[in-house]
Design a protein around this motif. Sequence first.
Motif, PDB file in Angstrom:
ATOM      1  N   LEU A  43    -123.267  36.221 -61.445  1.00 56.15           N
ATOM      2  CA  LEU A  43    -121.996  36.506 -62.105  1.00 56.15           C
ATOM      3  C   LEU A  43    -122.064  37.866 -62.780  1.00 56.15           C
ATOM      4  N   PHE A  49    -121.193  39.297 -69.432  1.00 56.65           N
ATOM      5  CA  PHE A  49    -122.064  39.800 -68.376  1.00 56.65           C
ATOM      6  C   PHE A  49    -122.138  41.331 -68.388  1.00 56.65           C
ATOM      7  N   HIS A  98    -128.269  33.643 -63.751  1.00 54.27           N
ATOM      8  CA  HIS A  98    -127.333  32.611 -63.307  1.00 54.27           C
ATOM      9  C   HIS A  98    -127.517  32.254 -61.818  1.00 54.27           C
ATOM     10  N   ASP A 122    -130.836  31.621 -67.451  1.00 50.65           N
ATOM     11  CA  ASP A 122    -129.709  30.691 -67.291  1.00 50.65           C
ATOM     12  C   ASP A 122    -129.610  30.076 -65.908  1.00 50.65           C
ATOM     13  N   PRO A 168    -126.347  26.775 -68.587  1.00 46.04           N
ATOM     14  CA  PRO A 168    -126.036  26.833 -70.021  1.00 46.04           C
ATOM     15  C   PRO A 168    -124.885  25.895 -70.401  1.00 46.04           C
ATOM     16  N   LEU A 169    -123.892  25.788 -69.501  1.00 45.79           N
ATOM     17  CA  LEU A 169    -122.755  24.907 -69.793  1.00 45.79           C
ATOM     18  C   LEU A 169    -123.192  23.451 -69.756  1.00 45.79           C
ATOM     19  N   TYR A 224    -117.638  29.084 -73.894  1.00 42.89           N
ATOM     20  CA  TYR A 224    -117.898  30.281 -73.061  1.00 42.89           C
ATOM     21  C   TYR A 224    -116.750  31.214 -73.431  1.00 42.89           C
ATOM     22  N   ASP A 250    -120.236  32.696 -77.531  1.00 41.75           N
ATOM     23  CA  ASP A 250    -120.405  34.102 -77.139  1.00 41.75           C
ATOM     24  C   ASP A 250    -119.628  35.038 -78.075  1.00 41.75           C
TER      25      ASP A 250
END
Length: 337
Positions: A43, A49, A98, A122, A168-169, A224, A250
Motif C-alpha cells: 500500500l 504511507f 503490508h 505490518d 494491524p487492523l 485507520y 494514526d
Amino acid sequence: MTHRTPALVLGGVAAAGALLLAGCASTPTTDDDAVSIALVRQLSSGDYFEQWLTGARAEADRLGVDLDVLEANGDDAQQATYLESAVTQGFDAIAISHGFTETVQPGVADALAADIPVVTFDVDSGEDGAITVAQSDQQLATLVLDQLVEDTAGEAQVIYAYVAGFAPLDRRDEVWQEVLADNPGLEQVAQVGSVSESTAAETAAQVSAALQANRGTTAIFAPYDEFAKGAVLALQELGLEDEVQVYGADISTADIEVITADGSPWVATAATDPANVGAVTIRAAYLAATGGEVDDTIEITPALLTRDALLEAGVTTIQELTEAFPELSTPDIAPAD
Ligand code: SR1
C-alpha cells in the motif's frame, strides 16, 4: 531475542542491485560500496504511507543506503513479483510493508534461504526467520477505546470501520471485540470499511449510508486515519458533527488539520509518528544486512492524542507534534550510525 546475520561482502551483492527491476519505477543502485535495501510495499496511497516512506527515505540517506522502493499499489500479485525479483537480484536486505501472508511467504522463504535478511512491517510472513516491526496495535486500540468508553460512560451506538485480513487492523479488532464484551452498553450498529486507493472517499459513502440507517449512532470507531477522515466527511455532509464523535488511529499534518478544525467530531486518535516507524524499519534492515544486532521483534509504542490536547499544545503540523510529544521519536530502537 536478538537477530544477528553474518556481515556481508557489501560490494559484491550491491552490484547485483544495479540491475533494472523489470516493470518497476525504482532507481537502479549505482554505488557499489553502499548497502542495498529493497522496500516492497503493498500500500502506498494516503497520508500514513506517504509519511512512512518519507521517514524511510530520510533514514536510508542518513545511513548511506541505496534504497529501491517497489510499489505494488494494492496489487498483491505485483507485490509477490517484486519480492521475488528483489531476491533474485541479491539485495543486501529486503523490507516489506503490508500485504498478506499468502502473498509474501514464498518470497520471504526464498530470501531467507538465500541468506538475505528480511524485515516485515505490518504483515505476518509466516516465516520465523524474518524480523518483524509493528506499532503496538493492541495498545493503540486500547488507548483510543478507553477514551471512547470514558467519554460515553460505556453507553453508545457505534459504527465500526474495519476490513479483515490486514494485520494491524486485525490486532485492533481483537481489542474492539474485548471492549464490546466488557461493556454491554456499547452496541455495534454497523460495520463498514474499504481499503483501496481511495479509502477515505469509499468509507465516507459507506458511513453515510450506515448513519442514515442507524439514526441513534453516537460514536464511530475508525482505527485507520483514512477511515476516520471518511467518517468525518460523512458526518459533515449529513450535518451530524455535534451528535456523533469519531475515535480514530494514526496522525499526519492533514489529520491534525481535520481534528483541530472548528467543531470537528474527530475527538481522539492513537498514533505513532509514521516517519519514525519507516526509519526504524530501515535501520532494522540495515543492521541485519551489516551484521549488527537487532531484535527479532520490534514494537513501537503509540500515544493517545485527543483533540483537546492538540488544541492546547497549539500543534498544527506533524513536526510540531513530534516536538510537543517527544516520545513519538524512538532513536533508541534499533540504533544505527
Ligand atoms: C490497511 S492497514 C492501515 C494501517 O496500517 C498502519 O499500521 C497504519 O497505522 C494504518 O492504520
